[in-house]
Structure formats: structure tokens, C-alpha cells
Enzyme design. Sequence first.
Site, mmCIF file in Angstrom:
data_model
loop_
_atom_site.group_PDB
_atom_site.id
_atom_site.type_symbol
_atom_site.label_atom_id
_atom_site.label_comp_id
_atom_site.label_asym_id
_atom_site.label_seq_id
_atom_site.Cartn_x
_atom_site.Cartn_y
_atom_site.Cartn_z
ATOM 1 N N CYS A 254 -7.736 8.078 0.050
ATOM 2 C CA CYS A 254 -6.681 9.306 0.619
ATOM 3 C C CYS A 254 -7.150 10.572 0.915
ATOM 4 O O CYS A 254 -6.341 11.197 1.639
ATOM 5 C CB CYS A 254 -5.324 8.874 0.008
ATOM 6 S SG CYS A 254 -4.878 7.212 -0.072
ATOM 7 N N HIS B 45 -0.644 14.881 0.907
ATOM 8 C CA HIS B 45 -0.884 13.543 1.067
ATOM 9 C C HIS B 45 0.470 12.827 0.965
ATOM 10 O O HIS B 45 1.125 12.814 -0.114
ATOM 11 C CB HIS B 45 -1.837 13.187 0.405
ATOM 12 C CG HIS B 45 -2.104 11.321 0.432
ATOM 13 N ND1 HIS B 45 -2.178 10.664 1.437
ATOM 14 C CD2 HIS B 45 -2.198 10.431 -0.759
ATOM 15 C CE1 HIS B 45 -2.106 9.331 1.200
ATOM 16 N NE2 HIS B 45 -2.204 9.296 -0.151
ATOM 17 N N ASN C 204 2.565 5.245 3.548
ATOM 18 C CA ASN C 204 1.248 5.900 3.191
ATOM 19 C C ASN C 204 0.216 5.376 4.239
ATOM 20 O O ASN C 204 -0.341 4.184 3.992
ATOM 21 C CB ASN C 204 0.823 5.472 1.729
ATOM 22 C CG ASN C 204 -0.298 6.204 1.351
ATOM 23 O OD1 ASN C 204 -1.278 6.569 2.010
ATOM 24 N ND2 ASN C 204 -0.814 6.031 -0.077
HETATM 25 O O1 UT7 Z 1 -2.766 7.184 -1.998
HETATM 26 C C1 UT7 Z 1 -2.598 6.710 -3.337
HETATM 27 C C2 UT7 Z 1 -1.927 5.507 -3.336
HETATM 28 N N1 UT7 Z 1 -1.014 5.261 -4.338
HETATM 29 C C3 UT7 Z 1 -0.101 5.893 -4.929
HETATM 30 O O2 UT7 Z 1 0.213 6.970 -4.749
HETATM 31 C C4 UT7 Z 1 0.933 5.082 -5.674
HETATM 32 C C5 UT7 Z 1 1.327 6.023 -6.924
HETATM 33 N N2 UT7 Z 1 2.256 4.956 -7.665
HETATM 34 C C6 UT7 Z 1 3.572 4.952 -7.215
HETATM 35 O O3 UT7 Z 1 3.815 5.678 -6.039
HETATM 36 C C7 UT7 Z 1 4.510 4.201 -8.116
HETATM 37 O O4 UT7 Z 1 4.008 3.938 -9.374
HETATM 38 C C8 UT7 Z 1 4.985 2.818 -7.402
HETATM 39 C C9 UT7 Z 1 5.539 3.202 -6.283
HETATM 40 C C10 UT7 Z 1 3.732 2.101 -7.117
HETATM 41 C C11 UT7 Z 1 5.910 2.292 -8.560
HETATM 42 O O5 UT7 Z 1 6.863 2.693 -9.000
HETATM 43 P P1 UT7 Z 1 7.365 2.912 -10.494
HETATM 44 O O6 UT7 Z 1 8.685 3.445 -10.519
HETATM 45 O O7 UT7 Z 1 6.224 3.349 -11.167
HETATM 46 O O8 UT7 Z 1 7.700 1.209 -10.767
HETATM 47 P P2 UT7 Z 1 7.026 0.469 -11.711
HETATM 48 O O9 UT7 Z 1 5.629 0.018 -11.362
HETATM 49 O O10 UT7 Z 1 7.352 1.125 -13.056
HETATM 50 O O11 UT7 Z 1 7.832 -0.883 -11.705
HETATM 51 C C12 UT7 Z 1 9.081 -0.793 -12.192
HETATM 52 C C13 UT7 Z 1 9.852 -2.102 -11.685
HETATM 53 C C14 UT7 Z 1 9.068 -3.481 -12.205
HETATM 54 O O12 UT7 Z 1 10.052 -4.431 -12.491
HETATM 55 P P3 UT7 Z 1 10.394 -4.767 -14.148
HETATM 56 O O13 UT7 Z 1 8.970 -5.081 -14.782
HETATM 57 O O14 UT7 Z 1 10.825 -3.445 -14.509
HETATM 58 O O15 UT7 Z 1 11.307 -5.786 -14.018
HETATM 59 C C15 UT7 Z 1 8.341 -3.880 -11.012
HETATM 60 O O16 UT7 Z 1 8.192 -5.286 -11.027
HETATM 61 O O17 UT7 Z 1 9.895 -2.197 -10.374
HETATM 62 C C16 UT7 Z 1 9.354 -3.497 -10.130
HETATM 63 N N3 UT7 Z 1 8.972 -3.366 -8.716
HETATM 64 C C17 UT7 Z 1 9.554 -3.851 -7.657
HETATM 65 N N4 UT7 Z 1 10.879 -4.180 -7.251
HETATM 66 C C18 UT7 Z 1 11.199 -4.454 -6.279
HETATM 67 C C19 UT7 Z 1 7.783 -2.972 -8.171
HETATM 68 N N5 UT7 Z 1 7.650 -2.937 -6.715
HETATM 69 C C20 UT7 Z 1 8.834 -3.337 -6.337
HETATM 70 C C21 UT7 Z 1 9.264 -3.601 -5.020
HETATM 71 N N6 UT7 Z 1 10.604 -4.225 -5.053
HETATM 72 N N7 UT7 Z 1 8.596 -3.269 -3.859
#
Ligand code: UT7
Length: 344
Positions: free
Chosen positions: A124, A271, A301
Site C-alpha cells: 500500500c 493510506h 482499502n
Molecule cells: O493496507 C494495510 C492492510 N491491512 C490493514 O490495515 C489491516 C490492519 N488491521 C485491522 O484493520 C484490524 O486488525 C482488522 C479490521 C483486520 C480486525 O479488527 P480487530 O478489531 O483487530 O478484530 P480481531 O481480529 O481481533 O477479531 C475480533 C473478532 C473475532 O471474533 P472472536 O474470535 O473474538 O469471536 C473475529 O473472528 O471479530 C471477528 N471478525 C469479524 N466478525 C464479523 C473478524 N472479521 C469479522 C467480520 N465480521 N468481517
Amino acid sequence: MAIELTATGRSIPSRRVTNDELAKRLDTTDEWIRSHTGIGSRHLIDDKTACSDLALGAAWDALGQAVEQGLVQEPSAEALAETLDVIVLGTSSPDYFGAPASACIVQHKLGAPHCCAMDISAGCSGFLYGLETASGLLAVAEGRKRALVIGADVLSLFIDWQDRSTCVLFGDGAAAALLEKTGAPGKGPEKRGIIRTILGADGSGEEHLLMRRGGSRNPYHAGERIDLPPHYEMKGQAVYTFAVKTMIELIEQLLAEEGISLDAVKRIVPHQANARIIQAAGKRLNIPEEKFFMNINEYANTSAASIPIALDEMNRNGLLRRGDVIMLIAFGAGLTYGGSLLVW
Ligand code: UT7
């Protein structure tokens, strides 16, 4: 001598997919996506479109804008294309992995005969790496005067649509900026164009965001059954932590090196990966949210395209005035990062 960004352009797929549409086929909700990322929709390509098609659209748009606004002497976008000396395309989803570069396909279709063309793989951060590369290429050779820097990504083709923690984040798009080497001052109080850039990388984060299969580390073998097409895998929280830390450090470092305060910066264009990343960095530095330009709600994104799409949107909406100091901040796979200060 100054390297100035003059015109901008974009190409965004017309197909807009809302969070609610995704939730019909994926275990997710509009509420989760909005509250965790700030994303409301994304634009996705159709199955006939590849990276260079979007990149070409953005290139024509930028060249057309330059002609329409009287920023160049050439009478048409085609005539302007003929004068290009450099095309740099930041992408992680090229038409072909390996070769040829998608930038070469764009070069040919634009009809830019005297032009070097290359892709940059910096995730990115590709647009910022592209800006610095193109600036350097213009600066080192007297005869080179014009460059087109494009960020284009079609990550929807390279994500696992069953992986809800990744697929909801990305959208497709491309945008371009015309760079001109001008006689304006590059130093001193009246300086113009790109005035300072920081680029960096931390390859220890190799595994945080990668396409595991298909390269020389894990090549495909004859007869092998492939269950899933090549796709990006991401350790979301690791990228999140890196992104917040990097944004904070880049903003502080750019201001300190340039010897200016935040008040001197009209807008920060980060970004567009996750609104929460931007908000967390802003909170740490006590920067009001309005200082950051954000359009992640609409486009999600778009990887290397996100910063130039934002710039183009600001440009179109009259938010960029001559003399404004703008700060660009990027981070991405690699891991890579970059920040630029430019005077519009
Ligand atoms: O250009 C660079 C590219 N990438 C990025 O910038 C990504 C950087 N990271 C992020 O933006 C965040 O870490 C995410 C948006 C990817 C994830 O958010 P988070 O608050 O860190 O969530 P998490 O990974 O801690 O997951 C929390 C919960 C999990 O469920 P459990 O295990 O607590 O039951 C996930 O399975 O949220 C769940 N989850 C979802 N639930 C509904 C993950 N994705 C989703 C979804 N819908 N799309």
C-alpha cells in the site's frame, strides 16, 4: 528545480458493493465492518478488467485533466502522453506476476514512445515509493521532464472471499498524478512540489501480509492440485499495531525534519486502511480528526491506489489550493512505509 504534482485522475469500477450485500454471503454485519474499520462500501471490478486497465483509465483521466485545466501546453491528452519520460506504477496485483510490468502495458496503450516504465511492489506504500522513484528519475537526467505515477490495485481478485477478517477490507481502484520538473524553487521559503520524503521498510514483517504461493519461495509444481487461487493472507492485529506506530513516527519525523508545526500542514492524507488506525494515531498526537482526509467509507482499502484516489478527490472538490502544504502517509505489505510533504 522543483518536482511538482500538477494534475490528478482516477478510475474506479462502477460496481459498488455495500457491507449489507457482503453480509448476505459471509458471516459478518454492516455494524461490525463499520465499527471496526469505518468502511461502508467498496467498488469491485468485473471479470474482464485487469490492473493495467484501471491504471490506464486513471492515466488518461490525469492527462485529460491537465489539458482541460490548461496546466500544459499540449492540445490533447494523446499529445501529452507522447511527452512522458517516466511511468511508475505501484501495485500488488499486476496483470502478470513477474513480467511484463503492467506499467509497460500502460505505456504502450497510452502511446508514450520515449518513456521508461516500471512497476513498484511496495504494498500500500506503492504510490509514495513511486513518487520518490519518479522524482529521482526526473532529477538525475536533464532531458527527463514529465512522469506519471499511478497507484492501481485489484485485490478483490487475490483475496479469499471466505476469510471475513480480510475480504471485507479491500476494494479495487486506480489513480494517477502527473509530475513535472519545473523551474520553481525546490529550496527556500518559496519552495514548491515534493519537499521532503521519508521511505522505509521492515522485512521482519514479511509474514504479516503476503501472498504465500506462486513465487520462488513456494512455486507451483506440475500436477499439483490447487484448492484456492493465489490470495493474500494477513495478520490483521500485527499490521494494525505497525500501522498506528508508523503513522505516529512518520508524522513526527516529517514535521521535525522540515522544522514546521502541524499548523503549517493543511491536510494529512493517510493510506485508507482502517479509520480506527487513523483515529488512534490522531489521538496519540492530539490531531483533530478533520485534519485527516478520509474516504474509506466509500472505497475501502484500495491499497496502492488509496492515497492518489484521496488526492484526486480533494483536487476535484477544490480542497487543494496552490501553496497548501499536504502530508501523505503510507504503510503496507513488506512491511513498507513512507511519508511525504508537498506544496501544492
Ligand atoms: O493496507 C494495510 C492492510 N491491512 C490493514 O490495515 C489491516 C490492519 N488491521 C485491522 O484493520 C484490524 O486488525 C482488522 C479490521 C483486520 C480486525 O479488527 P480487530 O478489531 O483487530 O478484530 P480481531 O481480529 O481481533 O477479531 C475480533 C473478532 C473475532 O471474533 P472472536 O474470535 O473474538 O469471536 C473475529 O473472528 O471479530 C471477528 N471478525 C469479524 N466478525 C464479523 C473478524 N472479521 C469479522 C467480520 N465480521 N468481517
